[in-house]
Scaffold this motif. Structure first.
Motif, PDB file in Angstrom:
ATOM      1  N   ASP A 121      37.022  36.680  63.285  1.00 20.01           N
ATOM      2  CA  ASP A 121      35.652  37.159  63.144  1.00 20.01           C
ATOM      3  C   ASP A 121      35.172  37.026  61.705  1.00 20.01           C
ATOM      4  O   ASP A 121      35.594  37.794  60.833  1.00 20.01           O
ATOM      5  CB  ASP A 121      35.567  38.624  63.588  1.00 20.01           C
ATOM      6  N   PRO A 122      34.287  36.073  61.421  1.00 20.59           N
ATOM      7  CA  PRO A 122      33.826  35.904  60.034  1.00 20.59           C
ATOM      8  C   PRO A 122      32.913  37.037  59.564  1.00 20.59           C
ATOM      9  O   PRO A 122      32.609  37.132  58.386  1.00 20.59           O
ATOM     10  CB  PRO A 122      33.059  34.576  60.090  1.00 20.59           C
ATOM     11  N   PHE A 123      32.483  37.892  60.498  1.00 21.56           N
ATOM     12  CA  PHE A 123      31.584  38.984  60.127  1.00 21.56           C
ATOM     13  C   PHE A 123      32.336  40.232  59.672  1.00 21.56           C
ATOM     14  O   PHE A 123      31.784  41.078  58.992  1.00 21.56           O
ATOM     15  CB  PHE A 123      30.667  39.323  61.305  1.00 21.56           C
ATOM     16  N   SER A 124      33.594  40.369  60.053  1.00 19.73           N
ATOM     17  CA  SER A 124      34.356  41.555  59.664  1.00 19.73           C
ATOM     18  C   SER A 124      35.529  41.250  58.745  1.00 19.73           C
ATOM     19  O   SER A 124      36.151  42.170  58.217  1.00 19.73           O
ATOM     20  CB  SER A 124      34.878  42.282  60.912  1.00 19.73           C
ATOM     21  N   SER A 125      35.852  39.976  58.557  1.00 24.90           N
ATOM     22  CA  SER A 125      37.037  39.622  57.766  1.00 24.90           C
ATOM     23  C   SER A 125      36.739  39.444  56.277  1.00 24.90           C
ATOM     24  O   SER A 125      37.652  39.206  55.499  1.00 24.90           O
ATOM     25  CB  SER A 125      37.673  38.340  58.316  1.00 24.90           C
ATOM     26  N   LEU A 126      35.462  39.539  55.888  1.00 17.62           N
ATOM     27  CA  LEU A 126      35.084  39.411  54.481  1.00 17.62           C
ATOM     28  C   LEU A 126      34.599  40.761  53.961  1.00 17.62           C
ATOM     29  O   LEU A 126      33.759  41.404  54.592  1.00 17.62           O
ATOM     30  CB  LEU A 126      33.980  38.360  54.305  1.00 17.62           C
ATOM     31  N   ASN A 127      35.120  41.183  52.832  1.00 18.53           N
ATOM     32  CA  ASN A 127      34.751  42.473  52.255  1.00 18.53           C
ATOM     33  C   ASN A 127      33.283  42.446  51.812  1.00 18.53           C
ATOM     34  O   ASN A 127      32.921  41.683  50.918  1.00 18.53           O
ATOM     35  CB  ASN A 127      35.652  42.780  51.064  1.00 18.53           C
ATOM     36  N   PRO A 128      32.419  43.280  52.418  1.00 16.80           N
ATOM     37  CA  PRO A 128      30.988  43.213  52.091  1.00 16.80           C
ATOM     38  C   PRO A 128      30.664  43.684  50.673  1.00 16.80           C
ATOM     39  O   PRO A 128      29.568  43.430  50.173  1.00 16.80           O
ATOM     40  CB  PRO A 128      30.354  44.141  53.133  1.00 16.80           C
ATOM     41  N   ARG A 129      31.599  44.351  50.002  1.00 17.11           N
ATOM     42  CA  ARG A 129      31.354  44.845  48.653  1.00 17.11           C
ATOM     43  C   ARG A 129      31.720  43.823  47.576  1.00 17.11           C
ATOM     44  O   ARG A 129      31.441  44.052  46.401  1.00 17.11           O
ATOM     45  CB  ARG A 129      32.138  46.136  48.417  1.00 17.11           C
ATOM     46  N   PHE A 130      32.387  42.752  47.979  1.00 18.06           N
ATOM     47  CA  PHE A 130      32.781  41.711  47.041  1.00 18.06           C
ATOM     48  C   PHE A 130      31.800  40.542  47.115  1.00 18.06           C
ATOM     49  O   PHE A 130      31.271  40.222  48.180  1.00 18.06           O
ATOM     50  CB  PHE A 130      34.179  41.173  47.354  1.00 18.06           C
ATOM     51  N   THR A 131      31.571  39.903  45.989  1.00 18.60           N
ATOM     52  CA  THR A 131      30.866  38.627  46.026  1.00 18.60           C
ATOM     53  C   THR A 131      31.796  37.577  46.630  1.00 18.60           C
ATOM     54  O   THR A 131      33.015  37.784  46.745  1.00 18.60           O
ATOM     55  CB  THR A 131      30.456  38.173  44.615  1.00 18.60           C
ATOM     56  N   VAL A 132      31.218  36.439  46.987  1.00 20.37           N
ATOM     57  CA  VAL A 132      32.025  35.356  47.545  1.00 20.37           C
ATOM     58  C   VAL A 132      33.078  34.911  46.535  1.00 20.37           C
ATOM     59  O   VAL A 132      34.242  34.662  46.887  1.00 20.37           O
ATOM     60  CB  VAL A 132      31.117  34.183  47.959  1.00 20.37           C
ATOM     61  N   GLY A 133      32.685  34.831  45.271  1.00 19.16           N
ATOM     62  CA  GLY A 133      33.652  34.467  44.239  1.00 19.16           C
ATOM     63  C   GLY A 133      34.786  35.469  44.152  1.00 19.16           C
ATOM     64  O   GLY A 133      35.951  35.089  43.982  1.00 19.16           O
ATOM     65  N   GLY A 134      34.471  36.744  44.276  1.00 17.77           N
ATOM     66  CA  GLY A 134      35.505  37.773  44.247  1.00 17.77           C
ATOM     67  C   GLY A 134      36.445  37.687  45.430  1.00 17.77           C
ATOM     68  O   GLY A 134      37.657  37.906  45.303  1.00 17.77           O
ATOM     69  N   ILE A 135      35.879  37.350  46.603  1.00 17.86           N
ATOM     70  CA  ILE A 135      36.702  37.212  47.812  1.00 17.86           C
ATOM     71  C   ILE A 135      37.679  36.049  47.674  1.00 17.86           C
ATOM     72  O   ILE A 135      38.876  36.178  47.956  1.00 17.86           O
ATOM     73  CB  ILE A 135      35.792  37.020  49.044  1.00 17.86           C
ATOM     74  N   ILE A 136      37.184  34.917  47.232  1.00 12.35           N
ATOM     75  CA  ILE A 136      38.025  33.722  47.127  1.00 12.35           C
ATOM     76  C   ILE A 136      39.077  33.874  46.038  1.00 12.35           C
ATOM     77  O   ILE A 136      40.193  33.349  46.145  1.00 12.35           O
ATOM     78  CB  ILE A 136      37.142  32.484  46.863  1.00 12.35           C
ATOM     79  N   SER A 137      38.745  34.631  44.990  1.00 15.75           N
ATOM     80  CA  SER A 137      39.638  34.696  43.828  1.00 15.75           C
ATOM     81  C   SER A 137      40.707  35.779  43.922  1.00 15.75           C
ATOM     82  O   SER A 137      41.535  35.898  43.015  1.00 15.75           O
ATOM     83  CB  SER A 137      38.816  34.938  42.563  1.00 15.75           C
ATOM     84  N   GLU A 138      40.737  36.551  45.013  1.00 13.83           N
ATOM     85  CA  GLU A 138      41.720  37.643  45.107  1.00 13.83           C
ATOM     86  C   GLU A 138      43.141  37.136  44.921  1.00 13.83           C
ATOM     87  O   GLU A 138      43.919  37.677  44.129  1.00 13.83           O
ATOM     88  CB  GLU A 138      41.575  38.358  46.454  1.00 13.83           C
ATOM     89  N   GLY A 139      43.513  36.114  45.675  1.00 18.75           N
ATOM     90  CA  GLY A 139      44.865  35.574  45.558  1.00 18.75           C
ATOM     91  C   GLY A 139      45.117  34.926  44.209  1.00 18.75           C
ATOM     92  O   GLY A 139      46.217  35.027  43.654  1.00 18.75           O
ATOM     93  N   LEU A 140      44.098  34.276  43.664  1.00 20.67           N
ATOM     94  CA  LEU A 140      44.245  33.637  42.356  1.00 20.67           C
ATOM     95  C   LEU A 140      44.510  34.671  41.267  1.00 20.67           C
ATOM     96  O   LEU A 140      45.313  34.433  40.357  1.00 20.67           O
ATOM     97  CB  LEU A 140      42.979  32.843  42.026  1.00 20.67           C
ATOM     98  N   LYS A 141      43.858  35.814  41.344  1.00 14.54           N
ATOM     99  CA  LYS A 141      44.051  36.857  40.336  1.00 14.54           C
ATOM    100  C   LYS A 141      45.450  37.465  40.424  1.00 14.54           C
ATOM    101  O   LYS A 141      45.988  37.953  39.426  1.00 14.54           O
ATOM    102  CB  LYS A 141      43.001  37.947  40.523  1.00 14.54           C
TER     103      LYS A 141
END
Length: 344
Positions: A121-141
Motif C-alpha cells: 500500500d503506497p498510501f500507508s507505507s510512507l511516513n506522512p511527516r517526512f519529506t520524500v528526501g527524508g524517506i529515501i535517505s533513512e537507510g543512507l543515514k
C-alpha cells in the motif's frame, strides 16, 4: 486488469532477458510459521494459525520468482519471514550461502543492506511527516552517514531520477503525490542501499490498471539494469507471468506447484493452478476458455483439512487417498514440482 500488456509486446516470458548466471541467491527449506490464537481472560493459547507450513523456494541471482495465491494463503508472511521481519518457527533461510534464520540482530542488521521490500500500500507505507528526501535517505543515514550530507543529497536525486521522478520531489511530502508516484518513492527507498534482493509485496494491487503497467515496466527495467532478484508476490497471474522467470502457486500455507513461468501458465499440473488460470481474462475476443468454478470457500488455516488441503474444493480428488494422506512435493517433470497425489 483485463487485457494488461507490458510496454513491449512479447509472445512469452522467455523472450525477455534472463539471468546469465545460474547461481542461487536465496534458498528456503521447510519454512514454517504458526501464529497462536489466544482466548479467555488469561489469554491462553487455544489453537494456531498455520500461515506457512513447510515452504521450499529458491531464487537465482538476477531472477524473479512470482508467488501467487488467494488472499490469506501465506504469501506476505513468507516474504516477511525471508527478510526476518517476522521470525520463523522452523526451517532454513539461506542467503548467499549463509543461513540467516537465526543470525543475531547485529549481523542481521548489516545484511539488511542487501535485502529490501516494496510494500503493498503506497498510501500507508510512507511516513506522512517526512519529506520524500527524508524517506529515501533513512537507510543512507544509518549505513552511509560517514560519506557526508553532500553524497546523500546527490544519491537522493539519482534515485528519484532512476524511478522517473523530478529531483524537486525530494522537498515535498507523500500526500502531494498520486498512488503511482508514491509507489515509485517506495521503490527508490528500496534501491537506496544497492540491494541484491527485493521482496515486492503486491506492489501494484492498490493501483489503477494503467499505472500498474508503468510500475511493472519500471521494475523490469531496474531488474535488467541493476541485476536485482525479486520475490514478486501477487494474486494476479497475468501480472506475475510477465515479470517472473519462475512461478510458485501457494494455497493455505503450502506451495502446491512451482516451475518455469511459461510452463506453469501454458501447462498447469495442479488442479488449483488450473482453476486460477481459468479465471485470468483474455485480451483475445475469440479465445474460448472454460472457467473452473471451485466449490466452497478456502478452509480456515486454524484447522486445515486432513490429507490434502485442497481436497474439499478439488474437482479431481480421489476419495480413497486425498482426504487421508498428505501429498508430498514431488518433481514430476524436470524443474516442475507439484504437491498432488494424482499428478503423474
Amino acid at each position: 486488469m483485463t487485457g494488461w500488456r507490458p510496454k513491449i509486446e512479447k509472445d512469452s516470458k522467455h523472450q525477455r532477458a534472463t539471468p546469465t548466471g545460474s547461481e542461487t541467491l536465496l534458498e528456503v527449506h521447510n519454512l514454517k510459521k504458526y501464529f497462536p490464537v489466544r482466548r479467555g481472560l488469561l489469554r491462553r493459547i487455544v489453537a494456531h494459525i498455520q500461515a506457512v507450513d513447510g515452504v521450499d523456494l529458491s531464487i537465482r541471482r538476477g531472477g524473479c520468482l512470482g508467488l501467487v495465491g488467494e488472499s490469506g494463503c501465506g504469501k506476505t508472511t513468507t516474504g516477511r519471514i525471508i527478510l526476518r521481519l517476522i521470525e520463523p518457527d522452523d526451517g532454513q533461510i539461506i542467503f548467499e550461502g549463509t543461513r540467516i534464520e537465526s543470525l543475531p540482530d547485529n549481523q542481521m542488521r548489516l545484511l539488511r543492506r542487501k535485502m529490501q521490500i516494496i510494500f503493498q500500500d503506497p498510501f500507508s507505507s510512507l511516513n506522512p511527516r517526512f519529506t520524500v528526501g527524508g524517506i529515501i535517505s533513512e537507510g543512507l543515514k544509518i549505513f552511509e552517514a560517514d560519506k557526508g550530507r553532500q553524497y546523500i543529497n546527490a544519491r537522493i536525486v539519482e534515485l528519484l531520477r532512476t524511478v522517473g521522478l523530478s529531483p524537486d520531489a525530494a522537498r515535498r511530502y507523500p500526500h502531494e503525490f498520486s498512488g503511482g508516484q508514491r509507489q515509485r518513492i517506495g521503490i527508490a527507498r528500496a534501491l537506496a542501499l544497492n540491494p541484491k534482493f527485493i521482496v515486492c509485496d503486491e506492489p501494484v494491487s492498490a493501483l489503477d490498471a494503467s499505472i500498474q503497467a508503468q510500475v511493472i515496466n519500471l521494475l523490469e527495467e531496474l531488474q535488467e539494469r541493476l541485476g536485482l532478484a525479486y520475490l514478486f508476490i501477487a494474486h494476479d497471474l497475468s501480472v506475475v507471468r510477465h515479470i517472473s522467470d519462475e512461478i510458485a502457486v501457494m494455497y493455505l500455507g503450502w506451495i502446491v506447484e512451482r516451475g518455469p513461468a511459461d510452463e506453469v501458465c501454458e501447462d498447469p499440473l495442479h488442479p488449483y493452478t488450473k482453476a486460477l488460470l481459468s479465471a485470468v481474462p483474455s485480451a483475445d475476443p475469440h479465445a474460448r476458455r472454460k472457467r473452473i468454478m471451485l466449490k466452497g470457500d478456502v478452509p480456515t488455516p486454524v484447522n486445515p483439512p486432513p490429507g490434502c488441503r485442497f481436497c474439499p474444493r478439488c474437482f479431481t480428488s480421489d476419495s480413497s487417498v486425498c482426504p487421508v494422506e498428505v501429498p508430498p512435493e514431488r518433481e514430476v517433470r524436470p524443474g516442475r514440482f507439484v504437491r498432488c497425489h494424482l499428478v503423474k
